[in-house]
Write a protein that holds these residues in place. Structure first.
Motif, PDB file in Angstrom:
ATOM      1  N   ALA A 119      25.805 -58.348 -10.032  1.00 53.67           N
ATOM      2  CA  ALA A 119      26.913 -58.784  -9.149  1.00 53.67           C
ATOM      3  C   ALA A 119      28.049 -57.579  -8.757  1.00 53.67           C
ATOM      4  O   ALA A 119      28.638 -58.095  -8.064  1.00 53.67           O
ATOM      5  N   PHE A 120      27.799 -56.579  -9.354  1.00 53.34           N
ATOM      6  CA  PHE A 120      28.483 -55.491  -8.594  1.00 53.34           C
ATOM      7  C   PHE A 120      27.830 -54.180  -9.116  1.00 53.34           C
ATOM      8  O   PHE A 120      26.822 -54.313  -9.993  1.00 53.34           O
ATOM      9  N   SER A 121      28.138 -53.132  -8.433  1.00 49.55           N
ATOM     10  CA  SER A 121      27.247 -51.705  -8.494  1.00 49.55           C
ATOM     11  C   SER A 121      28.171 -51.163  -9.741  1.00 49.55           C
ATOM     12  O   SER A 121      28.893 -51.402 -10.466  1.00 49.55           O
ATOM     13  N   GLY A 122      27.971 -49.562  -9.560  1.00 46.85           N
ATOM     14  CA  GLY A 122      28.695 -48.738 -10.565  1.00 46.85           C
ATOM     15  C   GLY A 122      27.609 -48.491 -11.673  1.00 46.85           C
ATOM     16  O   GLY A 122      26.774 -49.368 -11.792  1.00 46.85           O
ATOM     17  N   ILE A 123      28.266 -47.893 -12.627  1.00 44.50           N
ATOM     18  CA  ILE A 123      27.456 -47.692 -13.827  1.00 44.50           C
ATOM     19  C   ILE A 123      28.480 -48.312 -15.144  1.00 44.50           C
ATOM     20  O   ILE A 123      29.542 -48.131 -15.163  1.00 44.50           O
ATOM     21  N   LEU A 124      27.820 -49.309 -15.809  1.00 44.08           N
ATOM     22  CA  LEU A 124      28.704 -49.974 -16.744  1.00 44.08           C
ATOM     23  C   LEU A 124      28.220 -49.634 -18.089  1.00 44.08           C
ATOM     24  O   LEU A 124      26.979 -49.921 -18.491  1.00 44.08           O
ATOM     25  N   LEU A 125      29.082 -49.161 -18.848  1.00 40.44           N
ATOM     26  CA  LEU A 125      28.908 -49.115 -20.343  1.00 40.44           C
ATOM     27  C   LEU A 125      29.462 -49.864 -21.272  1.00 40.44           C
ATOM     28  O   LEU A 125      30.593 -50.407 -20.818  1.00 40.44           O
ATOM     29  N   GLU A 126      28.693 -50.170 -22.067  1.00 37.88           N
ATOM     30  CA  GLU A 126      29.393 -51.091 -23.324  1.00 37.88           C
ATOM     31  C   GLU A 126      30.074 -50.341 -24.376  1.00 37.88           C
ATOM     32  O   GLU A 126      29.793 -49.214 -24.768  1.00 37.88           O
ATOM     33  N   MET A 127      31.400 -51.195 -24.609  1.00 38.22           N
ATOM     34  CA  MET A 127      32.075 -50.568 -25.777  1.00 38.22           C
ATOM     35  C   MET A 127      31.718 -50.664 -26.991  1.00 38.22           C
ATOM     36  O   MET A 127      31.034 -51.849 -27.248  1.00 38.22           O
ATOM     37  N   PRO A 128      31.544 -50.005 -28.265  1.00 37.41           N
ATOM     38  CA  PRO A 128      31.983 -48.755 -28.161  1.00 37.41           C
ATOM     39  C   PRO A 128      31.266 -47.668 -27.429  1.00 37.41           C
ATOM     40  O   PRO A 128      30.105 -48.155 -27.684  1.00 37.41           O
ATOM     41  N   CYS A 129      31.777 -46.732 -27.012  1.00 40.21           N
ATOM     42  CA  CYS A 129      30.813 -45.835 -26.021  1.00 40.21           C
ATOM     43  C   CYS A 129      30.931 -44.450 -26.660  1.00 40.21           C
ATOM     44  O   CYS A 129      32.190 -44.014 -26.782  1.00 40.21           O
ATOM     45  N   SER A 130      30.000 -43.773 -26.904  1.00 39.39           N
ATOM     46  CA  SER A 130      29.886 -42.470 -27.553  1.00 39.39           C
ATOM     47  C   SER A 130      30.181 -41.676 -26.521  1.00 39.39           C
ATOM     48  O   SER A 130      29.975 -41.863 -25.312  1.00 39.39           O
ATOM     49  N   PRO A 131      30.535 -40.325 -26.714  1.00 38.76           N
ATOM     50  CA  PRO A 131      30.551 -39.157 -25.829  1.00 38.76           C
ATOM     51  C   PRO A 131      29.485 -38.977 -25.333  1.00 38.76           C
ATOM     52  O   PRO A 131      29.337 -38.659 -23.788  1.00 38.76           O
ATOM     53  N   GLU A 132      28.352 -38.924 -25.874  1.00 43.71           N
ATOM     54  CA  GLU A 132      26.864 -38.744 -25.444  1.00 43.71           C
ATOM     55  C   GLU A 132      26.750 -39.424 -24.329  1.00 43.71           C
ATOM     56  O   GLU A 132      25.810 -39.406 -23.196  1.00 43.71           O
ATOM     57  N   THR A 133      27.028 -41.028 -24.653  1.00 46.56           N
ATOM     58  CA  THR A 133      26.641 -42.100 -23.359  1.00 46.56           C
ATOM     59  C   THR A 133      27.420 -41.861 -22.274  1.00 46.56           C
ATOM     60  O   THR A 133      26.881 -41.901 -21.199  1.00 46.56           O
ATOM     61  N   LEU A 134      28.645 -41.566 -22.655  1.00 45.57           N
ATOM     62  CA  LEU A 134      29.467 -41.345 -21.280  1.00 45.57           C
ATOM     63  C   LEU A 134      28.861 -40.187 -20.569  1.00 45.57           C
ATOM     64  O   LEU A 134      29.074 -39.965 -19.225  1.00 45.57           O
ATOM     65  N   ARG A 135      28.427 -39.098 -21.157  1.00 43.41           N
ATOM     66  CA  ARG A 135      28.093 -37.766 -20.564  1.00 43.41           C
ATOM     67  C   ARG A 135      26.606 -38.045 -19.725  1.00 43.41           C
ATOM     68  O   ARG A 135      26.688 -37.557 -18.569  1.00 43.41           O
ATOM     69  N   ALA A 136      25.897 -38.804 -20.247  1.00 41.44           N
ATOM     70  CA  ALA A 136      24.835 -39.334 -19.743  1.00 41.44           C
ATOM     71  C   ALA A 136      25.125 -39.962 -18.438  1.00 41.44           C
ATOM     72  O   ALA A 136      24.401 -39.870 -17.471  1.00 41.44           O
TER      73      ALA A 136
END
Length: 136
Positions: free
Chosen positions: A101-118
């Motif tokens: 439905a939309f682009s971007g990279i979507l992360l699920e909360m809670p989000c670890s620093p390692e997940t955000l870094r990746a």
């Protein structure tokens, strides 16, 4: 492979505590951060300081606009495309994103620093792959 250090990241976040935490994390990785709770103010700061962001960290929706719309508005103001990352705890948004439905990279909360870094590395690879010029 692109490095995170030296990138300029835009952070749009309404919650000041979350925004400050994300800023501190990104700065610890060597990023310059432009942040705020209003996209128009961030655009004005970006122009005033003559900055060239490399990735956007946006809400998947702010109630009026989707992350795609926010990213498009920012890109129109600075005249070049940027990848964006969103973080949400809304399972219906995650399902819509997975359905395309939309682009971007979507992360699920809670989000670890390692997940955000990746996710940042993935976004930077997309940016570099699309333009061929890591400074553009």
């Amino acid at each position: 492979m692109p490095a995170i250090k030296g990138n300029t990241v835009v952070v749009l976040e309404q919650n000041a505590v979350l925004r400050l935490g994300i800023e501190a994390l990104l700065e610890s990785w060597g990023c310059q951060v432009i942040s705020g709770d209003n996209l128009d103010d961030i655009i004005a700061d970006t122009r005033a300081d003559n900055l060239r962001p490399t990735v956007l960290l946006l809400p998947p929706t702010n109630g009026q606009e989707t992350g795609d719309q926010l990213a498009s508005r920012f890109e129109a103001e600075i005249s070049y495309p940027l990848p964006w990352i969103g973080i949400t705890g809304d399972s219906s948004l995650l399902q819509r994103w997975k359905a395309g439905a939309f682009s971007g990279i979507l992360l699920e909360m809670p989000c670890s620093p390692e997940t955000l870094r990746a996710a940042l590395l993935k976004a930077l690879r997309q940016k570099h792959g699309s333009s061929g010029d890591p400074t553009a």
